[in-house]
Design an enzyme around this catalytic site. Structure first.
Site, PDB file in Angstrom:
ATOM      1  N   LYS A 191    -134.882  16.024   8.231  1.00 38.14           N
ATOM      2  CA  LYS A 191    -135.285  17.079   7.300  1.00 38.14           C
ATOM      3  C   LYS A 191    -134.061  17.576   6.548  1.00 38.14           C
ATOM      4  O   LYS A 191    -132.964  17.666   7.112  1.00 38.14           O
ATOM      5  CB  LYS A 191    -135.928  18.249   8.064  1.00 38.14           C
ATOM      6  CG  LYS A 191    -136.242  19.467   7.202  1.00 38.14           C
ATOM      7  CD  LYS A 191    -136.702  20.667   8.020  1.00 38.14           C
ATOM      8  CE  LYS A 191    -136.871  21.899   7.138  1.00 38.14           C
ATOM      9  NZ  LYS A 191    -137.291  23.088   7.891  1.00 38.14           N
ATOM     10  N   GLU A 236    -137.708  36.179   6.357  1.00 36.55           N
ATOM     11  CA  GLU A 236    -137.128  35.496   7.519  1.00 36.55           C
ATOM     12  C   GLU A 236    -135.944  36.270   8.081  1.00 36.55           C
ATOM     13  O   GLU A 236    -134.953  36.508   7.379  1.00 36.55           O
ATOM     14  CB  GLU A 236    -136.698  34.076   7.151  1.00 36.55           C
ATOM     15  CG  GLU A 236    -136.244  33.263   8.350  1.00 36.55           C
ATOM     16  CD  GLU A 236    -136.394  31.767   8.146  1.00 36.55           C
ATOM     17  OE1 GLU A 236    -136.126  31.014   9.094  1.00 36.55           O
ATOM     18  OE2 GLU A 236    -136.776  31.352   7.038  1.00 36.55           O
ATOM     19  N   GLU A 279    -142.019  20.217  10.040  1.00 34.19           N
ATOM     20  CA  GLU A 279    -140.951  20.977   9.401  1.00 34.19           C
ATOM     21  C   GLU A 279    -140.654  22.244  10.200  1.00 34.19           C
ATOM     22  O   GLU A 279    -139.484  22.616  10.411  1.00 34.19           O
ATOM     23  CB  GLU A 279    -141.377  21.331   7.970  1.00 34.19           C
ATOM     24  CG  GLU A 279    -140.330  22.040   7.163  1.00 34.19           C
ATOM     25  CD  GLU A 279    -140.844  22.454   5.790  1.00 34.19           C
ATOM     26  OE1 GLU A 279    -140.303  23.431   5.240  1.00 34.19           O
ATOM     27  OE2 GLU A 279    -141.787  21.813   5.287  1.00 34.19           O
TER      28      GLU A 279
END
Length: 430
Positions: A191, A236, A279
């Site tokens: 990723k 986040e 992910e």
């Protein structure tokens, strides 16, 4: 992130020699919006979520740090400053007493990180509001001078906002995503998170307070922030430290509303998507591994779906206990950043590919931003849904996690949805 950059040789910063006199007291009568207290658009500092948090103005001290030692240099400067401060704290809560707002650079080079100590900080937590003033009586304004009824300089809406010609990077970025997918399918990594920027310009200097107020109203579940010209609303939380208690909120895996789609349908789509769940798993795994190097009792909650007005994310809350007493939130951030949520997996391969394919300097985008107090407590989010504001110019950022199943056109649509948070906040209300 170009190959020609040579990291400057800069000695560790020294704390100011001047003794700082700091007083924190309760404001039992103030019930207003913290963001309304910001008196001018200059030197705005903020970290607010759902009405609680911290705002600051004026500047008592600051430091800029660079390169691989930026966290250690910032922590050393902060410790020296705190050791020399004379503090009278009548509140004794995380975020009272001496506080600095922090905004760190994403990578070791280029870019600078900043710690800013405002002259005045107003905080609210669990229904209690307080004010911290540095060198009060020596020119530092206080809430008595800056009325809760409104700011001293009226907030101004943007005028003539437009995208300058020649700044559209979508075609190039779509090609970078396609190349990243080819590399991932070839086995180089699992990723990578690729970011793009959007440049906007107004007819007059932009007022960060206008953007902050609109973001806070539209995204109360996010941490609305401003430090040293970087403004945004991040969903986040990289790390929160209170005493020995550590927590984090990991986001990775995203979808966005479409005509006639419901929240329940979006949540079900995310939870059933192999692309998004893989992910998210990479991001959680990388955070857990990093936390275990500095914490004990590391535990992850079940995956949830965080619904925001513009997007929905897979979300996992992680909790832990600090393994070594005396470590502060800046040291934790250095150990954790970058997670796979903003870098990729494995980290070294992902960050190298970011430098190769993004063709831009992220600056402080997707890096730790928030606050730290004298005890080392603090909250540092990841600077997502953000913009660098300088005079009439704004540079907006958005990124997406690229895995083997990623489609370049879908990734463009995802970043467009993420850019809409700050882009909409910059529009003048009709």
């Amino acid at each position: 992130m170009g190959d020609s950059y040579a990291e400057p040789v800069i000695p560790a910063p020294d704390a100011p020699a001047r003794l700082m006199v700091v007083r924190t007291r309760l404001l039992p009568s103030f019930r207003g919006d913290l963001l309304d207290l910001l008196p001018t658009p200059d030197g705005v500092c903020a970290w607010v979520r759902d009405g609680d948090g911290l705002v600051g103005w004026g500047e008592a001290a600051r430091v800029q740090t660079f390169g691989a030692s930026r966290y250690r240099d910032a922590a050393q400067w902060w410790q020296q400053l705190c050791a020399r401060a004379q503090v009278q704290d009548e509140v004794g809560a995380p975020g009272s007493g001496l506080v600095a707002f922090a905004s760190m650079a994403f990578s070791d080079s280029p870019g600078s990180s900043a710690l800013v100590v405002p002259q005045v900080v107003v905080g609210r937590r669990h229904g209690r509001t307080w004010i911290t003033e540095i060198d009060a009586g020596a020119g530092a304004p206080g809430v008595d001078a800056v009325s809760a009824a409104g700011p001293v300089v009226p907030v101004t809406a943007p005028r003539g906002l437009h995208q300058p010609a020649g700044t559209d990077s979508v075609v190039r970025w779509r090609g970078a995503v396609a190349e990243a997918v080819r590399r991932i399918r070839g086995g180089e990594l699992q990723k990578v998170v690729l970011a793009r920027d959007l440049h906007l310009q107004a007819a007059a200097p932009l007022d960060s307070r206008y953007v902050l107020a609109r973001l806070a109203r539209s995204y109360p579940q996010c941490w609305t922030f401003a430090v040293d010209g970087l403004v945004g609303a991040t969903p986040e939380l990289l790390v929160r430290l209170q005493g020995e208690e550590v927590s984090s909120r990991v986001l990775a895996g995203t979808t966005w509303p479409r005509p006639d789609s419901t929240s329940a349908e979006l949540a079900a789509e995310l939870l059933a998507s192999p692309k998004n769940t893989s992910e998210h798993r990479y991001a959680v795994t990388s955070l857990l591994e990093s936390l275990r190097s500095v914490c004990t009792e590391v535990q992850a909650d079940d995956v949830q779906v965080l619904q925001l007005p513009n997007v929905a994310h897979l979300s996992t809350t992680v909790r832990a206990r600090l393994a070594r007493s005396g470590a502060g939130v800046l040291e934790l951030a250095e150990a954790l950043h970058p997670t796979a949520a903003v870098g990729g997996t494995p980290t070294s391969a992902a960050t190298a590919l970011i430098a190769e394919l993004e063709d831009m300097d992220r600056g402080r985008y997707a890096a730790p931003v928030g606050w730290v107090d004298a005890a080392g407590n603090g909250e540092l989010g990841l600077a997502l849904r953000s913009a660098e504001i300088a005079g009439p110019r704004a540079r907006l950022f958005a990124g997406g996690g690229i895995v083997a199943e990623s489609d370049p056109d879908d990734e463009v649509n995802e970043t467009d949805a993420k850019l809409s948070a700050v882009r909409d906040a910059l529009q003048a209300e009709q």
